[in-house]
Design a protein around this motif. Structure first.
Motif, mmCIF file in Angstrom:
data_model
loop_
_atom_site.group_PDB
_atom_site.id
_atom_site.type_symbol
_atom_site.label_atom_id
_atom_site.label_comp_id
_atom_site.label_asym_id
_atom_site.label_seq_id
_atom_site.Cartn_x
_atom_site.Cartn_y
_atom_site.Cartn_z
ATOM 1 N N TYR A 84 0.759 -1.615 -0.029
ATOM 2 C CA TYR A 84 -0.004 0.172 -0.079
ATOM 3 C C TYR A 84 0.794 1.163 -0.279
ATOM 4 O O TYR A 84 0.719 2.497 -0.460
ATOM 5 N N LEU A 85 1.489 1.101 0.526
ATOM 6 C CA LEU A 85 3.029 2.094 0.637
ATOM 7 C C LEU A 85 3.700 2.749 -0.581
ATOM 8 O O LEU A 85 3.188 3.958 -1.268
ATOM 9 N N ILE A 86 3.606 1.854 -1.797
ATOM 10 C CA ILE A 86 4.500 1.571 -3.081
ATOM 11 C C ILE A 86 3.299 1.694 -3.954
ATOM 12 O O ILE A 86 3.407 3.051 -4.477
ATOM 13 N N PHE A 109 5.392 5.731 -2.766
ATOM 14 C CA PHE A 109 6.264 5.223 -2.285
ATOM 15 C C PHE A 109 7.607 4.480 -2.129
ATOM 16 O O PHE A 109 6.860 3.569 -3.009
ATOM 17 N N THR A 110 8.732 4.195 -2.206
ATOM 18 C CA THR A 110 9.681 3.115 -1.970
ATOM 19 C C THR A 110 9.954 2.842 -0.806
ATOM 20 O O THR A 110 9.927 3.572 0.575
ATOM 21 N N VAL A 111 10.101 1.314 -0.016
ATOM 22 C CA VAL A 111 10.079 1.069 1.310
ATOM 23 C C VAL A 111 11.228 -0.230 1.523
ATOM 24 O O VAL A 111 11.981 -0.756 0.581
ATOM 25 N N HIS A 112 11.372 -0.005 2.211
ATOM 26 C CA HIS A 112 12.705 -0.875 3.493
ATOM 27 C C HIS A 112 11.508 -1.493 4.227
ATOM 28 O O HIS A 112 10.891 -0.109 5.197
ATOM 29 N N ALA A 157 -1.474 4.718 5.223
ATOM 30 C CA ALA A 157 -0.638 4.982 3.473
ATOM 31 C C ALA A 157 -1.322 6.259 3.579
ATOM 32 O O ALA A 157 0.096 7.294 3.568
ATOM 33 N N SER A 158 -2.415 7.241 3.672
ATOM 34 C CA SER A 158 -2.906 8.164 3.792
ATOM 35 C C SER A 158 -2.685 8.636 5.102
ATOM 36 O O SER A 158 -1.450 9.980 5.405
ATOM 37 N N ARG A 159 -2.031 8.452 6.303
ATOM 38 C CA ARG A 159 -1.300 8.876 7.709
ATOM 39 C C ARG A 159 0.059 9.163 7.347
ATOM 40 O O ARG A 159 0.526 10.340 7.568
ATOM 41 N N VAL A 160 0.477 8.252 6.235
ATOM 42 C CA VAL A 160 2.160 8.347 5.904
ATOM 43 C C VAL A 160 2.152 9.912 4.740
ATOM 44 O O VAL A 160 2.850 10.869 5.438
#
Length: 230
Positions: free
Chosen positions: A24-26, A30-33, A114-117
Motif C-alpha cells: 500500500y505504501l508503494i 513511496f519506496t519501502v524498506h 498509507a494516508s497517514r504516512v
C-alpha cells in the motif's frame, strides 16, 4: 525511482502485515524498506534516512518504544507512525516525551495507514521550509517541536503541535475542517470533523489570546494575529 515520494522504513516482525504495508505504501508512491526487528529497524532508519517510519510496538530484540526513544535521544525526528495492538498504550505512545507522531491500532486499514504516512511527510516538508514560526506572542520551533507564548513554554500533544504549525504556516488563510483533517490527520474523513473542533478548543485553552484563531461559520478556521480579533 525519480518520482517517488521518498523512502519509508517499515519495522514489522509479522511478514504478512509487513507485506501489506509495503504494497500500500508503494501504491501511494513511496519506496519501502522492511526490517523485521527493532535493532535492524533502528540501523535502517539511521543509515537510509527515510522520509517516515512505520513501527510496530511489539518488536523482538528492541521494541518500538525503545526504538523511537533511541532516535529522539539522538535528535533524529524522522516522522513516526506506531502500529499498536492495545488501545491502553496510546496515551503513553503519544506523550511529548516519546515523540511519536501518530498511531494506528490493529486491525487497521492499510489504505488509511498509507494516508497517514502521506500526511506526515507533507507536514515534514512544510516544516523544512522554515524552522521557526512566529505570530504575535506565539512562537513555534519545528526542529525542537517546542511552543512558547510570551517566552513561556506550553506543552502540546503531537497532533496539537502539528495543527498549530500547519495554521501558522499560512496566517490569514481560511481552512475547511476537511482540509485540516487531510493535512494534519492524513485522511479527510478520519474520525469526522468534530475532532478538529475538539483540538481547537484544547488549543484555545492552552494558548489563550495568543492563539488568534477565528471560526468561520459553516466553513472552518483561520489563524490571524491576536490584534485582528476573532
Amino acid at each position: 525511482m525519480s518520482d517517488s515520494r521518498g523512502l519509508v522504513v517499515v519495522v514489522e516482525d509479522e511478514p504478512a502485515i509487513g507485506d501489506i504495508e509495503r504494497i500500500y505504501l508503494i501504491d501511494a508512491g513511496f519506496t519501502v524498506h522492511v526490517s523485521s526487528d527493532g535493532e535492524s529497524g533502528l540501523d535502517a532508519i539511521r543509515r537510509l534516512r527515510p522520509v517516515a517510519a512505520v513501527i510496530d510496538i511489539g518488536l523482538p530484540v528492541m521494541d518500538g518504544i525503545e526504538l523511537c526513544r533511541a532516535l529522539r535521544d539522538a535528535d533524529d525526528w524522522t516522522p513516526i507512525v506506531f502500529v499498536t495492538a492495545r488501545d491502553s498504550e496510546i496515551d503513553r505512545i503519544l506523550g511529548l516525551e516519546l515523540g511519536a507522531d501518530d498511531y494506528v491500532t490493529k486491525p487497521f486499514s492499510a489504505r488509511e495507514l498509507a494516508s497517514r504516512v502521506k500526511g506526515l511527510v507533507r507536514r515534514s516538508a512544510l516544516g523544512g521550509r522554515s524552522t521557526m514560526l512566529e505570530l504575535g506572542q506565539l512562537r513555534l520551533d519545528q526542529r525542537e517541536r517546542r511552543v512558547t507564548v510570551g517566552g513561556a513554554p506550553v506543552e502540546l500533544t503531537a497532533t496539537e503541535f502539528d495543527l498549530v504549525a500547519y495554521l501558522m504556516a499560512s496566517p490569514g488563510q481560511v481552512f475547511a475542517r476537511s482540509q485540516l483533517l487531510s493535512a494534519v490527520w492524513g485522511l479527510a474523513d478520519y474520525r469526522g470533523s468534530r475532532t478538529v473542533d475538539v483540538h481547537v478548543a484544547q488549543l484555545r485553552s492552552k494558548l489563550g489570546e495568543a492563539f488568534g484563531l477565528r471560526t468561520i461559520r459553516g466553513v472552518g478556521y483561520a489563524l490571524d494575529s491576536p490584534s485582528a480579533g476573532r
